[in-house]
Design a protein around this motif. Structure first.
Motif, mmCIF file in Angstrom:
data_model
loop_
_atom_site.group_PDB
_atom_site.id
_atom_site.type_symbol
_atom_site.label_atom_id
_atom_site.label_comp_id
_atom_site.label_asym_id
_atom_site.label_seq_id
_atom_site.Cartn_x
_atom_site.Cartn_y
_atom_site.Cartn_z
ATOM 1 N N LEU A 8 0.859 -1.182 0.088
ATOM 2 C CA LEU A 8 -0.090 0.009 -0.116
ATOM 3 C C LEU A 8 0.928 1.169 0.011
ATOM 4 N N MET A 9 2.036 1.218 0.998
ATOM 5 C CA MET A 9 2.951 2.596 0.993
ATOM 6 C C MET A 9 3.789 2.455 -0.239
ATOM 7 N N LYS A 10 4.002 1.361 -0.955
ATOM 8 C CA LYS A 10 5.057 1.535 -2.096
ATOM 9 C C LYS A 10 3.815 2.447 -3.264
ATOM 10 N N GLU B 97 4.733 1.122 -6.938
ATOM 11 C CA GLU B 97 4.158 0.444 -7.590
ATOM 12 C C GLU B 97 2.785 0.926 -8.127
ATOM 13 N N ARG B 98 2.209 0.354 -9.151
ATOM 14 C CA ARG B 98 1.086 0.836 -9.706
ATOM 15 C C ARG B 98 -0.052 -0.107 -9.188
ATOM 16 N N MET C 59 9.394 9.405 1.897
ATOM 17 C CA MET C 59 9.463 8.175 2.396
ATOM 18 C C MET C 59 10.892 7.851 3.026
ATOM 19 N N VAL C 60 10.631 7.312 4.348
ATOM 20 C CA VAL C 60 12.096 6.672 4.817
ATOM 21 C C VAL C 60 12.003 5.205 4.714
ATOM 22 N N HIS C 61 12.917 4.483 3.953
ATOM 23 C CA HIS C 61 12.632 3.053 3.821
ATOM 24 C C HIS C 61 13.557 2.350 4.858
ATOM 25 N N GLN C 62 13.127 1.282 4.956
ATOM 26 C CA GLN C 62 13.772 0.308 6.113
ATOM 27 C C GLN C 62 15.257 0.185 6.024
#
Lengths: 349, 325, 506
Positions: free
Chosen positions: C47-49, C55-56, C84-87
């Motif tokens: 969802l966040m991607k 992502e589409r 966004m801060v990625h893991q």
């Protein structure tokens, strides 16, 4: 049903290759049309010339011999998913070592001394390629770069020996002293230079095929090549299979150089092996890294070269046509084969 | 730990950076060695000569540095160098074209090949080492076909002066001027422009660069254009000075360029490198060559020695970049 | 009212036929800290991607401040004020903080030259504006993980983001670093930013968020004000109802201790928080020990350590009382380690190799004569195994042509064929159909009856509850519970341990 689908698979697999080779021939023809004032005769000599007499035919096959060895060397490495771009230097230095050993033992028995000289050539190639393997194992250096740079550096050093300490002032060539005649490999197809090393090449192809497909080492090598993580999980010593394929590859390249000296050159000539390493890559890729298919692929490459030579002698084009067609093939084949392989290459150790 | 080191560094070190400082020390030590071994080494004439001879290599090596920092290699520079020379020579002699126009077309042809390299790598994503290895062969073939494998000579005085033979203020040979000019330009590009930052980012952590909105592939493509331009410029300097062109010229040039760059502290894995370091690296290679000449060794000994230096540099570079990570 | 509204988001991953998001509606109000929680694979990352343009979605739309927007790439997301801060941090180690922050939007002089002073000054201004204390001229290489995270946040703020997404930001941090991060997030909210934080640590949800959205199996199952929901309820919402599996479990006949882990620690590279923290674990003969935990809490690391693919930082591992701590996978194989890995497509098999070649990977030494592999024997062995495990297909075809269930059966057959007293299973039925799962459960119970010591790592609670004799729960790299699996142990209880609500100090 099943058989049918396997045939289809084979067909699909070779389709790209056929296009590549067809394209290369088209380029050869186009170049001839462009450069030759008598294109028809030139084309005839280019394609049929090598088969018109025993001398041409034998020499063509003799040209294929070192390509079989370098092609096998590349196939062994590729099957294990490591890369050896140092073939040029390994062939060249192998040739030098063979020459040096033969020169050092001018009166030895032909078989004993010859074997010793070939063993030296193999050891030399193995050490050079193996060094890159060690660098990769220890520090993760890309072997693509290190094999190339080390081999190129070695090329300079071999040049020095051939033109310096070993240079024979009596011949007008940039070449070493000639080795003693008892080391010469017996010719098998006079008047051509084809010699027993052709038999060795076929044997070597069979041996490598057997090694890869029927032995323990071959199985582990192939498994590491296909999936290193899986191999590690299964208990295979994967770091050894970074070094071993390169050692084998280097040894086969060294042997190519050594046999060329004993069979054809009878001395170390400056730059004589130029292209043998590179063309080995193309040969192996055309053969899809199958050791048995390396033999016809090498003959195919030799045919191009012999055809260009015949065209040059009997018509009005220069030898560079072969170089260009070969380089185009090299490009197309590598592009096609490595398109996936090199992109996927993010294997952790 | 790094912070401690930083406080102890001298002003010079701070200007040059640690890596470049090390290379400078090496260059000075080698120069000192040859100065003692042969008195001729440390003469103005010889030093200019040294720089002049190193100009072509230096121009290409510094461009190669930009490309290696971005994470790619170009093995076809030597072949592009030959094609530029051959095209220029052909147009100027056989076609009777004005030398300026000929040189321009030659350089543009070289740029076209560089563009091709970049395009190939962008579209197929093949490792640039392999891709340019094969284009090296193709380009070399083009040079051979165009020239019919024959060398040819030119006689065009003013132009040659400008690129090869003249001396600025009567003392400085023009190739040195070109070398320094090109060096300053690349220094600005790599270390002072926003583009330079993108080059470093692309080579250091491509994923991060992509996410930051940098078109890393575009950056690398520009890198290939820069090496091609450098090859072209070198080829023009060479033909002006030597008055001849051969289709085999520049064989092995790519190797020496990579070596000079690596000696100068460029990491083969990308993301680390400097123009100044590469300049010094080129100087080291030239020092070794000239020094060996002055000591009376023949060309193949020099080659062998260069070979050894390359092999050593590879191994040392590997050590350094592993320690870093 | 809503600042961000995602509507009817549906996303299917065709590679493995997983419906990651099914008609998801998700709303975030301006100026709140919103927690998005769920187990692994619940669909929150997908969802966040989608929101960040990575992502589409197959279907569905996004509205920002009431206007429909199209987000095709992270760049477009950035332009809309979403960061966004990625893991895993996306920083360039050799660059300074300032250079990292301005990367991609560098200030230039005369349209060409990088203005380092201005870059440094403007980054410093942002740092001051938001009340951070970090020197922008430091190189990222020299920073701690907590500081790197701060740099990632500064990077987003520098681009004037209004909505910050943080993907499991606490998993790599120490307790103090977490507190510091929360202070930062509260401050950002107070000055008008909106924050979405992805997590599955419920204590953190309570502590930091105003509202919480719970996802399970690709769907939103609840949206609550954090103040009105207690952690137990959240935990129940996340794990769902217990579904008992059709497995017959005979009472265990527990024997000697076969595998023992003593105070095993594993430190991650570049992480301040240990991946495994003083883990003690004993597996007896005839006993099935089930280890439960949400992803990122040490299960994967435990798998690697026990299988010898990763070396422990400290502590000991014993097999039959003998030290095996330093042995690698190869030496463990020689001792008879059997192991069914979670990653069955890359670690567990070589997809382009034949079924036969896959079956003999750990035992091909048995088919050797003078270094030559006796193919006929190996093929016979493979055929017999295939028959016994009812695996369809010729042993000579590539294993990649088989179905997922059959691939797992090949792996199972191979691992059970090695004579051994211990076996490690990791996520043995993940993504398999019911029939294949049941087949695998039966086999596991069968070998347990034969007296093997079994270690089962799984994030599937139903599986663990149905199979295990002893239940171990891991949270943040530690063993937080060790329970005998009697009827009294409920899914809810285990869920509370897994999500960090409860902890037994062993």
């Amino acid at each position: 049903m099943k058989r049918w689908s396997r045939w289809r698979e084979l067909l699909a697999g070779t389709a790209g290759l056929s296009v590549t080779l067809g394209l290369s021939f088209l380029i050869a023809v186009a170049l001839i049309l462009l450069l030759s004032k008598q294109p028809l005769a030139t084309i005839r000599w280019f394609f049929i010339g090598p088969f018109t007499n025993k001398y041409y035919l034998g020499n063509m096959l003799n040209t294929a011999v070192p390509l079989v060895f370098t092609g096998l060397g590349i196939a062994v490495a590729f099957k294990s998913s490591v890369f050896n771009l140092g073939g040029e230097g390994q062939v060249y230095s192998g040739a030098l070592v063979t020459t040096v050993i033969c020169l050092a033992l001018p009166a030895a028995n032909g078989y004993g001394g010859g074997l010793a000289s070939l063993a030296g050539a193999m050891a030399c190639g193995a050490v050079l390629a193996g060094l890159s393997g060690l660098l990769k194992m220890k520090w993760g250096t890309d072997e693509l770069i290190s094999t190339f740079l080390i081999s190129s550096a070695v090329g300079f050093i071999v040049n020095y020996f051939i033109t310096g300490p070993l240079d024979d002032p009596a011949n007008n060539l940039l070449a070493s002293y000639a080795i003693a005649p008892q080391y010469f490999l017996a010719g098998i197809f006079p008047p051509s230079r084809l010699n027993v090393s052709a038999g060795f090449a076929v044997l070597a192809a069979a041996a490598v095929f057997f090694l890869l497909n029927y032995t323990h080492t071959g199985y582990e090598m192939r498994m590491c090549g296909l999936n290193r993580e899986f191999s590690r999980y299964g208990g295979i010593n994967v770091s050894a299979y970074v070094v071993l394929p390169l050692v084998l590859s280097g040894a086969l390249h060294g042997l190519a150089g050594g046999l060329a000296v004993l069979g054809t050159q009878h001395m170390a000539v400056k730059d004589f092996s130029f292209g043998m390493g590179w063309n080995g890559i193309a040969v192996s890729l055309i053969a899809k890294n199958n050791p048995l298919a390396v033999v016809p692929a090498a003959v195919f490459f030799a045919w191009l070269e012999a055809g260009a030579k015949a065209a040059m002698l009997h018509s009005d084009v220069t030898f560079e046509i072969a170089a260009i067609v070969q380089s185009v093939i090299f490009y197309l084949v590598t592009a096609q084969a490595l398109y996936g392989a090199l992109r996927r290459r993010k294997v952790r150790l | 730990m790094e912070a401690n080191l930083k406080q102890k560094t001298t002003v010079l070190q701070r200007i040059l950076g640690m890596r470049d400082f090390g290379v400078l020390v090496a260059a000075l030590l080698i120069a000192a060695f040859f100065s003692i071994a042969t008195p001729v080494f440390l003469t103005g004439y010889n030093l200019f000569n040294l720089l002049r001879q190193t100009a072509q290599l230096g121009i290409i090596a510094m461009a190669m540095t930009v490309l290696i920092v971005s994470g790619e290699f170009d093995l076809s520079v030597g072949a592009i160098y030959a094609v530029t020379g051959v095209v220029t020579g052909l147009l100027a002699t056989k076609a009777g074209l004005n030398i300026w126009a000929s040189a321009l077309v030659g350089v543009v042809a070289g740029l076209g090949l560089g563009f091709l390299n970049g395009l190939l790598i962008a579209t197929t994503r093949i490792n640039s080492f392999i891709a340019t290895l094969s284009t090296m062969m193709v380009f070399r073939g083009i040079a051979l076909v165009l020239s019919q494998a024959q060398p040819f000579s030119l006689q065009l005085s003013f132009f040659m002066d400008l690129f090869g033979r003249a001396e600025l203020f009567g003392v400085v040979p023009v190739p040195i001027v070109w070398l320094l000019g090109w060096g300053v330009a690349l220094y600005l590009v790599l270390h002072r422009t926003a583009f330079g930052v993108k080059v470093f980012a692309s080579g250091d952590n491509r994923e991060a660069a992509d996410l930051a909105g940098i078109k890393t592939m575009r950056v690398k493509q520009v890198g290939f254009l820069i090496t091609a331009l450098a090859a072209g410029l070198s080829a023009i300097i060479s033909l002006s000075f030597l008055k001849t062109v051969t289709p085999t010229q520049g064989t092995g040039l790519e190797l020496e360029a990579i070596a000079a760059s690596v000696i100068g502290g460029t990491a083969m894995s990308g993301g680390v490198g400097s123009i100044l370091g590469t300049f010094l690296g080129t100087l080291i290679m030239a020092e070794v060559r000239t020094g060996l000449v002055l000591l009376g060794t023949d060309a193949y000994v020099q080659d062998a020695f260069v070979g050894l230096v390359i092999a050593l540099a590879v191994i040392i570079n590997v050590r350094l970049s592993t320690k870093k990570k | 009212m809503a600042y961000l509204r995602m509507r009817g988001i549906t996303k299917m991953y065709p590679e493995n036929n997983v419906l990651a998001n099914a008609e998801v509606d998700f709303e975030v109000r301006r100026n709140e800290i919103h927690a998005l929680v769920g187990e692994n694979g619940a669909g929150k990352s997908t969802l966040m991607k989608i929101l960040y343009g990575l992502e589409r979605p197959d279907r569905g739309g996004i509205e920002l401040e009431g206007r429909p927007v199209h987000i095709g790439s992270p760049l477009e997301a950035g332009r809309l004020g979403i960061g966004m801060v990625h893991q895993h941090f996306r920083l360039i180690p050799d660059f300074t903080i300032a250079e990292n922050v301005v990367l991609g939007v560098e200030p230039v002089r005369r349209g060409l030259f990088l203005d380092r002073e201005k870059a440094q000054a403007s980054v410093r201004a942002v740092i001051q504006e938001y009340g951070f204390s970090i020197d922008p001229s430091l190189r990222v290489r020299e920073l701690t993980v907590g500081q790197m995270q701060v740099v990632e946040i500064i990077k987003i703020l520098y681009r004037r983001a209004q909505l910050l997404i943080l993907d499991e930001p606490t998993s790599v941090l120490t307790a103090q670093q977490i507190q510091k991060l929360f202070l930062t997030l509260r401050h950002l909210r107070d000055i008008g930013k909106t924050v979405i934080i992805i997590t599955h640590k419920l204590g953190e949800v309570k502590e930091i968020s105003e509202r919480v959205t719970v996802m399970r199996a690709g769907r939103v199952v609840a949206v609550r004000d954090t103040a009105e929901v207690d952690e137990r309820e959240l935990s129940r919402l996340m794990v769902g109802k217990a579904a008992s599996l059709q497995v017959r479990r005979e009472p265990a006949a527990r024997g000697r201790a076969v595998l023992e882990l003593r105070q095993v620690c594993l430190l991650g590279r570049g992480q301040d928080h240990p991946l495994l923290d003083r883990v003690d674990l004993t597996v007896h003969a005839g006993e099935l020990v089930g280890v439960a935990g949400v992803g990122g809490n040490g299960l994967a690391e435990l798998e690697d350590v026990v299988s010898g693919l990763r070396r422990v930082s400290s502590g000991r591992i014993l097999h039959d009382g003998q030290e095996i701590t330093r042995l690698d996978a190869r030496e463990l194989r020689r001792r008879g380690l059997a192991y069914v890995p979670a990653d069955r497509l890359h670690r567990g098999s070589s997809l382009t190799s034949s079924v036969m070649e896959n079956m003999i990977i750990a035992s091909h030494h048995r088919f050797l004569r003078g270094g030559v592999l006796r193919r006929r024997q190996a093929e016979g062995f493979a055929s017999r195994l295939a028959e016994r495990f009812s695996i369809e297909g010729d042993p000579r075809v590539p294993i990649g042509t088989l179905s997922g269930g059959n691939i797992q059966k090949v792996i199972l057959a191979r691992e059970l064929a090695s004579r051994t007293d211990f076996i490690l299973f990791s996520e043995p039925t993940w993504g398999l159909d019911v029939a294949s799962s049941e087949f695998i459960y039966e086999r596991i119970m069968e070998i347990r009856g034969q007296g093997l010591a079994i270690l089962l790592l799984s994030s599937n609670l139903d599986e663990i509850l149905s199979l295990a004799d002893t239940l171990v729960v891991m949270y943040r790299g530690r063993v937080v519970a060790r329970l005998a699996n009697s009827g009294a142990v409920s899914k809810e209880l285990v869920g509370e341990y897994m999500l960090g609500l409860k902890e037994d100090r062993p």
